[in-house]
Design a protein around this motif. Structure first.
Motif, short mmCIF file in Angstrom:
data_model
loop_
_atom_site.label_atom_id
_atom_site.label_comp_id
_atom_site.label_asym_id
_atom_site.label_seq_id
_atom_site.Cartn_x
_atom_site.Cartn_y
_atom_site.Cartn_z
N ASN A 5 53.16 40.15 41.94
CA ASN A 5 52.28 41.04 42.73
C ASN A 5 52.02 42.42 41.70
OD1 ASN A 5 50.29 41.49 45.01
ND2 ASN A 5 51.44 43.31 45.30
N ARG A 22 50.10 41.54 38.90
CA ARG A 22 48.78 41.06 39.19
C ARG A 22 47.93 42.66 39.35
NH1 ARG A 22 49.71 37.61 42.61
NH2 ARG A 22 49.87 38.89 44.53
N CYS A 23 48.60 43.51 40.13
CA CYS A 23 47.79 44.78 40.58
C CYS A 23 47.43 45.61 39.20
CB CYS A 23 48.79 45.59 41.53
SG CYS A 23 48.46 44.59 43.21
N SER A 24 48.74 45.53 38.33
CA SER A 24 48.59 46.16 37.13
C SER A 24 47.51 45.64 36.19
CB SER A 24 49.98 46.16 36.31
OG SER A 24 50.87 46.75 37.11
N GLN A 25 47.36 44.40 35.89
CA GLN A 25 46.28 43.72 35.31
C GLN A 25 45.09 43.94 35.96
OE1 GLN A 25 47.50 39.64 35.60
NE2 GLN A 25 48.89 39.80 33.85
N LYS A 26 44.82 44.03 37.16
CA LYS A 26 43.58 44.67 37.69
C LYS A 26 43.08 45.82 37.47
CE LYS A 26 43.50 41.59 41.83
NZ LYS A 26 43.46 41.59 43.37
N LYS A 27 44.17 46.96 37.22
CA LYS A 27 44.08 48.47 37.08
C LYS A 27 43.24 48.57 35.45
CE LYS A 27 47.14 50.34 40.47
NZ LYS A 27 48.09 51.21 40.66
N GLY A 60 42.02 45.97 33.85
CA GLY A 60 40.71 45.53 33.77
C GLY A 60 39.57 46.49 34.10
N ASN A 61 39.99 47.55 35.14
CA ASN A 61 38.81 48.35 35.60
C ASN A 61 38.71 49.41 34.49
OD1 ASN A 61 38.63 46.78 37.89
ND2 ASN A 61 39.95 47.97 39.08
#
Length: 296
Positions: free
Chosen positions: A285, A288-293, A295-296
């Motif tokens: 998790n 996953r959260c780090s990759q989303k950040k 990506g933003n």
């Protein structure tokens, strides 16, 4: 937070000449002697070197342990409560815990936090009190903790309750504690002396105190062995329960800290500044959260 604000207010009213002569601590804002190497209030390194004395890694602000090697940075301070220790003291006069740490009765490893950082077993009365506090107020929102010790105890108690462990803080027995420290000391020294470099785990005075007390305690070994044999049956019965606990434990693989946005597999005991808070989560998790950040 109130402590720091108070120190800032005190600094405002110091005469200009005193402010120039003194050295302000960036951690607690207290004023020290101009040639002070460490802060008299919190033990922060004022030398400007900012490196771990054991491994040479950079020391982070407000850190009491090294993020790289885990070495304790506030020499002369109790690792459990942060109080000043007398030279060569075996026990802290403030909290009563062994200055060198506690050998965990569950995993047999040395720990100097209220909870064992290896198996999460509560080791002190403070740990038990923190478990009760979290149990009564599970949704308590804490913006800033008063100390790193409080933060570690809070989040370790949080994990303790999440995985469903049972509170079992053993009754203090100073002779038994020192005997375990003596055995641990001898084992570590034997192992460390095989290496090229050897860093003593205890000061010479602490070592002498532990060894001398350990010798007098050896007469009780036979009695303790009998008690341990009785415990074997109980431990066998608990084996299945611990296996189930381990399965639940895997759901909480590490602690995500707010201070550095880092993932600590060993929990807040591995974080140099847990006072900023954080939360437990799986490594998957966290990625996953780090990759989303990113990506933003």
């Amino acid at each position: 937070m109130e402590y720091r604000e108070k120190k800032k207010e005190e600094k405002k009213y110091l005469p200009p000449e005193e402010q120039k002569e003194g050295k302000e601590c960036p951690n607690c804002h207290s004023i020290n002697e101009a040639d002070a190497q460490f802060c008299a209030e919190c033990g922060y390194d004022l030398s400007g070197k900012g490196k771990c004395p054991k491994c040479g890694a950079k020391i982070l602000p407000n850190a009491d342990i090294c993020e790289v090697c885990g070495a304790w940075l506030l020499e002369g301070k109790c690792k459990f409560c942060g109080a000043d220790l007398e030279e060569g003291a075996t026990y802290c006069a403030e909290c009563g815990n062994p200055a060198a740490g506690i050998v965990c009765p569950n995993c047999g490893k040395l720990s100097y936090f209220d909870f064992c950082k290896y198996c999460n077993t509560p080791l002190t009365v403070t740990a038990q009190k923190m478990i009760e506090r979290v149990k009564k107020s599970p949704n308590e929102q804490i913006e800033k903790f008063s100390s790193n010790q409080e933060a570690r105890a809070y989040f370790m108690a949080q994990k303790y309750l999440m995985i469903g462990q049972e509170v079992n803080v053993e009754k203090r027995d100073e002779k038994d504690e020192l005997l375990k420290l003596k055995e641990y000391l001898e084992k570590v020294e034997k192992k460390e002396k095989e290496k090229k470099t050897y860093t003593p785990l205890f000061s010479e005075k602490q070592r002498e105190s532990i060894l001398s007390t350990g010798k007098s305690a050896e007469v009780e070994i036979e009695r303790q062995e009998e008690e341990r044999r009785k415990e074997e049956e109980r431990k066998r019965q608990e084996e299945e329960r611990r296996r189930k606990e381990e399965e639940r434990r895997r759901k909480f693989e590490g602690w995500h800290c707010n201070a550095f946005n880092a993932f600590h597999p060993g929990g807040p005991c591995e974080c140099a500044d847990p006072s900023m808070g954080g939360h437990w989560e799986s490594y998957e998790n966290y990625l996953r959260c780090s990759q989303k950040k990113l990506g933003n």
